[in-house]
Design a protein around this motif. Structure first.
Motif, PDB file in Angstrom:
ATOM      1  N   MET A  57      -1.505  -3.562   7.343  1.00  0.00           N
ATOM      2  CA  MET A  57      -1.008  -3.625   5.980  1.00  0.00           C
ATOM      3  C   MET A  57      -0.866  -2.201   5.457  1.00  0.00           C
ATOM      4  O   MET A  57      -1.725  -1.363   5.646  1.00  0.00           O
ATOM      5  CB  MET A  57      -1.968  -4.429   5.111  1.00  0.00           C
ATOM      6  CG  MET A  57      -1.498  -4.546   3.684  1.00  0.00           C
ATOM      7  SD  MET A  57      -2.591  -5.526   2.642  1.00  0.00           S
ATOM      8  CE  MET A  57      -2.104  -7.162   3.111  1.00  0.00           C
ATOM      9  N   GLU A  58       0.214  -1.952   4.779  1.00  0.00           N
ATOM     10  CA  GLU A  58       0.473  -0.626   4.232  1.00  0.00           C
ATOM     11  C   GLU A  58      -0.473  -0.332   3.073  1.00  0.00           C
ATOM     12  O   GLU A  58      -0.841  -1.236   2.326  1.00  0.00           O
ATOM     13  CB  GLU A  58       1.908  -0.541   3.702  1.00  0.00           C
ATOM     14  CG  GLU A  58       2.960  -0.556   4.777  1.00  0.00           C
ATOM     15  CD  GLU A  58       4.331  -0.380   4.170  1.00  0.00           C
ATOM     16  OE1 GLU A  58       4.447   0.257   3.119  1.00  0.00           O
ATOM     17  OE2 GLU A  58       5.271  -0.910   4.753  1.00  0.00           O
ATOM     18  N   PRO A  59      -0.846   0.932   2.906  1.00  0.00           N
ATOM     19  CA  PRO A  59      -1.730   1.286   1.786  1.00  0.00           C
ATOM     20  C   PRO A  59      -1.096   1.001   0.422  1.00  0.00           C
ATOM     21  O   PRO A  59      -1.789   0.613  -0.523  1.00  0.00           O
ATOM     22  CB  PRO A  59      -1.973   2.776   1.971  1.00  0.00           C
ATOM     23  CG  PRO A  59      -1.639   3.070   3.388  1.00  0.00           C
ATOM     24  CD  PRO A  59      -0.625   2.060   3.796  1.00  0.00           C
ATOM     25  N   GLY A  60       0.220   1.145   0.307  1.00  0.00           N
ATOM     26  CA  GLY A  60       0.903   0.863  -0.957  1.00  0.00           C
ATOM     27  C   GLY A  60       0.825  -0.608  -1.325  1.00  0.00           C
ATOM     28  O   GLY A  60       0.612  -0.974  -2.485  1.00  0.00           O
ATOM     29  N   ALA A  61       0.990  -1.464  -0.336  1.00  0.00           N
ATOM     30  CA  ALA A  61       0.901  -2.909  -0.575  1.00  0.00           C
ATOM     31  C   ALA A  61      -0.528  -3.302  -0.945  1.00  0.00           C
ATOM     32  O   ALA A  61      -0.740  -4.149  -1.817  1.00  0.00           O
ATOM     33  CB  ALA A  61       1.366  -3.676   0.655  1.00  0.00           C
ATOM     34  N   LEU A  62      -1.491  -2.658  -0.282  1.00  0.00           N
ATOM     35  CA  LEU A  62      -2.891  -2.931  -0.600  1.00  0.00           C
ATOM     36  C   LEU A  62      -3.208  -2.513  -2.044  1.00  0.00           C
ATOM     37  O   LEU A  62      -3.899  -3.229  -2.773  1.00  0.00           O
ATOM     38  CB  LEU A  62      -3.811  -2.193   0.381  1.00  0.00           C
ATOM     39  CG  LEU A  62      -5.298  -2.420   0.209  1.00  0.00           C
ATOM     40  CD1 LEU A  62      -5.635  -3.882   0.453  1.00  0.00           C
ATOM     41  CD2 LEU A  62      -6.070  -1.519   1.151  1.00  0.00           C
ATOM     42  N   LEU A  63      -2.689  -1.366  -2.460  1.00  0.00           N
ATOM     43  CA  LEU A  63      -2.891  -0.915  -3.839  1.00  0.00           C
ATOM     44  C   LEU A  63      -2.272  -1.887  -4.837  1.00  0.00           C
ATOM     45  O   LEU A  63      -2.877  -2.193  -5.869  1.00  0.00           O
ATOM     46  CB  LEU A  63      -2.311   0.487  -4.031  1.00  0.00           C
ATOM     47  CG  LEU A  63      -2.442   1.093  -5.411  1.00  0.00           C
ATOM     48  CD1 LEU A  63      -3.905   1.291  -5.768  1.00  0.00           C
ATOM     49  CD2 LEU A  63      -1.704   2.414  -5.483  1.00  0.00           C
ATOM     50  N   ARG A  64      -1.098  -2.391  -4.536  1.00  0.00           N
ATOM     51  CA  ARG A  64      -0.453  -3.366  -5.425  1.00  0.00           C
ATOM     52  C   ARG A  64      -1.280  -4.638  -5.530  1.00  0.00           C
ATOM     53  O   ARG A  64      -1.449  -5.194  -6.619  1.00  0.00           O
ATOM     54  CB  ARG A  64       0.948  -3.687  -4.909  1.00  0.00           C
ATOM     55  CG  ARG A  64       1.902  -2.527  -5.039  1.00  0.00           C
ATOM     56  CD  ARG A  64       3.236  -2.840  -4.432  1.00  0.00           C
ATOM     57  NE  ARG A  64       3.881  -3.887  -5.213  1.00  0.00           N
ATOM     58  CZ  ARG A  64       4.880  -4.625  -4.773  1.00  0.00           C
ATOM     59  NH1 ARG A  64       5.333  -4.466  -3.553  1.00  0.00           N
ATOM     60  NH2 ARG A  64       5.411  -5.539  -5.545  1.00  0.00           N
ATOM     61  N   ILE A  65      -1.790  -5.134  -4.418  1.00  0.00           N
ATOM     62  CA  ILE A  65      -2.609  -6.352  -4.429  1.00  0.00           C
ATOM     63  C   ILE A  65      -3.877  -6.123  -5.245  1.00  0.00           C
ATOM     64  O   ILE A  65      -4.286  -6.990  -6.034  1.00  0.00           O
ATOM     65  CB  ILE A  65      -2.942  -6.788  -2.989  1.00  0.00           C
ATOM     66  CG1 ILE A  65      -1.669  -7.293  -2.302  1.00  0.00           C
ATOM     67  CG2 ILE A  65      -4.017  -7.859  -2.972  1.00  0.00           C
ATOM     68  CD1 ILE A  65      -1.828  -7.543  -0.826  1.00  0.00           C
ATOM     69  N   ILE A  66      -4.496  -4.959  -5.077  1.00  0.00           N
ATOM     70  CA  ILE A  66      -5.705  -4.646  -5.836  1.00  0.00           C
ATOM     71  C   ILE A  66      -5.406  -4.609  -7.336  1.00  0.00           C
ATOM     72  O   ILE A  66      -6.183  -5.133  -8.150  1.00  0.00           O
ATOM     73  CB  ILE A  66      -6.321  -3.312  -5.352  1.00  0.00           C
ATOM     74  CG1 ILE A  66      -6.930  -3.504  -3.979  1.00  0.00           C
ATOM     75  CG2 ILE A  66      -7.366  -2.796  -6.337  1.00  0.00           C
ATOM     76  CD1 ILE A  66      -7.392  -2.222  -3.316  1.00  0.00           C
ATOM     77  N   PRO A  71       4.302   1.976  -4.783  1.00  0.00           N
ATOM     78  CA  PRO A  71       3.802   3.276  -4.314  1.00  0.00           C
ATOM     79  C   PRO A  71       4.011   3.421  -2.800  1.00  0.00           C
ATOM     80  O   PRO A  71       3.205   2.974  -1.989  1.00  0.00           O
ATOM     81  CB  PRO A  71       2.323   3.237  -4.680  1.00  0.00           C
ATOM     82  CG  PRO A  71       1.979   1.797  -4.688  1.00  0.00           C
ATOM     83  CD  PRO A  71       3.228   1.069  -5.104  1.00  0.00           C
ATOM     84  N   THR A  72       5.118   4.035  -2.411  1.00  0.00           N
ATOM     85  CA  THR A  72       5.447   4.093  -0.985  1.00  0.00           C
ATOM     86  C   THR A  72       4.823   5.298  -0.291  1.00  0.00           C
ATOM     87  O   THR A  72       4.287   5.162   0.790  1.00  0.00           O
ATOM     88  CB  THR A  72       6.974   4.132  -0.795  1.00  0.00           C
ATOM     89  OG1 THR A  72       7.500   5.216  -1.560  1.00  0.00           O
ATOM     90  CG2 THR A  72       7.595   2.830  -1.235  1.00  0.00           C
ATOM     91  N   GLU A  73       4.883   6.471  -0.896  1.00  0.00           N
ATOM     92  CA  GLU A  73       4.400   7.658  -0.202  1.00  0.00           C
ATOM     93  C   GLU A  73       3.237   8.317  -0.926  1.00  0.00           C
ATOM     94  O   GLU A  73       3.069   9.532  -0.862  1.00  0.00           O
ATOM     95  CB  GLU A  73       5.550   8.638  -0.036  1.00  0.00           C
ATOM     96  CG  GLU A  73       6.636   8.102   0.872  1.00  0.00           C
ATOM     97  CD  GLU A  73       7.685   9.149   1.176  1.00  0.00           C
ATOM     98  OE1 GLU A  73       7.389  10.344   1.019  1.00  0.00           O
ATOM     99  OE2 GLU A  73       8.783   8.767   1.557  1.00  0.00           O
ATOM    100  N   TRP A  74       2.439   7.527  -1.587  1.00  0.00           N
ATOM    101  CA  TRP A  74       1.320   8.125  -2.310  1.00  0.00           C
ATOM    102  C   TRP A  74       0.276   8.675  -1.355  1.00  0.00           C
ATOM    103  O   TRP A  74      -0.474   9.573  -1.692  1.00  0.00           O
ATOM    104  CB  TRP A  74       0.694   7.122  -3.276  1.00  0.00           C
ATOM    105  CG  TRP A  74       0.048   5.940  -2.614  1.00  0.00           C
ATOM    106  CD1 TRP A  74       0.640   4.789  -2.268  1.00  0.00           C
ATOM    107  CD2 TRP A  74      -1.307   5.832  -2.195  1.00  0.00           C
ATOM    108  NE1 TRP A  74      -0.251   3.950  -1.659  1.00  0.00           N
ATOM    109  CE2 TRP A  74      -1.464   4.568  -1.598  1.00  0.00           C
ATOM    110  CE3 TRP A  74      -2.404   6.670  -2.259  1.00  0.00           C
ATOM    111  CZ2 TRP A  74      -2.661   4.132  -1.064  1.00  0.00           C
ATOM    112  CZ3 TRP A  74      -3.604   6.230  -1.728  1.00  0.00           C
ATOM    113  CH2 TRP A  74      -3.724   4.969  -1.140  1.00  0.00           C
ATOM    114  N   ASN A  75       0.216   8.150  -0.136  1.00  0.00           N
ATOM    115  CA  ASN A  75      -0.779   8.631   0.824  1.00  0.00           C
ATOM    116  C   ASN A  75      -0.444  10.020   1.366  1.00  0.00           C
ATOM    117  O   ASN A  75      -1.259  10.629   2.030  1.00  0.00           O
ATOM    118  CB  ASN A  75      -0.985   7.625   1.959  1.00  0.00           C
ATOM    119  CG  ASN A  75       0.296   7.251   2.650  1.00  0.00           C
ATOM    120  OD1 ASN A  75       1.372   7.660   2.248  1.00  0.00           O
ATOM    121  ND2 ASN A  75       0.176   6.453   3.703  1.00  0.00           N
TER     122      ASN A  75
END
Length: 130
Positions: free
Chosen positions: A1-10, A55-59
């Motif tokens: 799972m992408e970090p951006g998708a995880l942030l959105r779910i959170i 948030p696509t490239e926040w990492n």
């Protein structure tokens, strides 16, 4: 799972959780309506931000550990402001109850003064007759 998708779910889950906590506080009479309305609006904004922002490239700019720290700080800020608003709401409710009790006590005091004045007048009339 992408970090951006995880942030959105959170963010979405945080907003939903905040909305349920706020509504339960209203049901349990812990918070007054203006505070509940404000927190409800904040929770809806958090849910919408989780849905609409991507948030696509926040990492690239912040590491996973840094994001965890930012998340913890955000949680602490939200919890602290929620706790403060719950306490202020409780104090507002207690202040209103005290104002009502004071008003009732003043009314009883006025009634007792009037009755005492009436009894004093009757006593003066009886003393005048004797």
């Amino acid at each position: 799972m992408e970090p951006g998708a995880l942030l959105r779910i959170i963010m979405i889950l945080t907003g939903i959780f905040l909305l349920f906590i706020t509504l339960s506080s209203l049901a349990k009479r812990r918070m007054t309506e203006p505070f509940v309305l404000t927190w409800g609006l904040i929770s809806v904004i958090i849910v919408l931000a989780g849905i609409l922002l991507r948030p696509t490239e926040w990492n690239r700019y912040i590491s996973g550990t840094g994001m965890l720290l930012v998340g913890l700080i955000g949680f602490c800020v939200i919890f602290g402001t929620y706790f403060i608003s719950a306490r202020v709401s409780d104090l507002m409710r207690k202040n209103m109850e005290l104002a009502m009790q004071l008003s009732l006590m003043k009314q009883e005091s006025d009634e007792m003064k009037a009755e005492l004045k009436m009894l004093a007048e009757r006593l003066d009339e009886k003393e005048a007759e004797v």
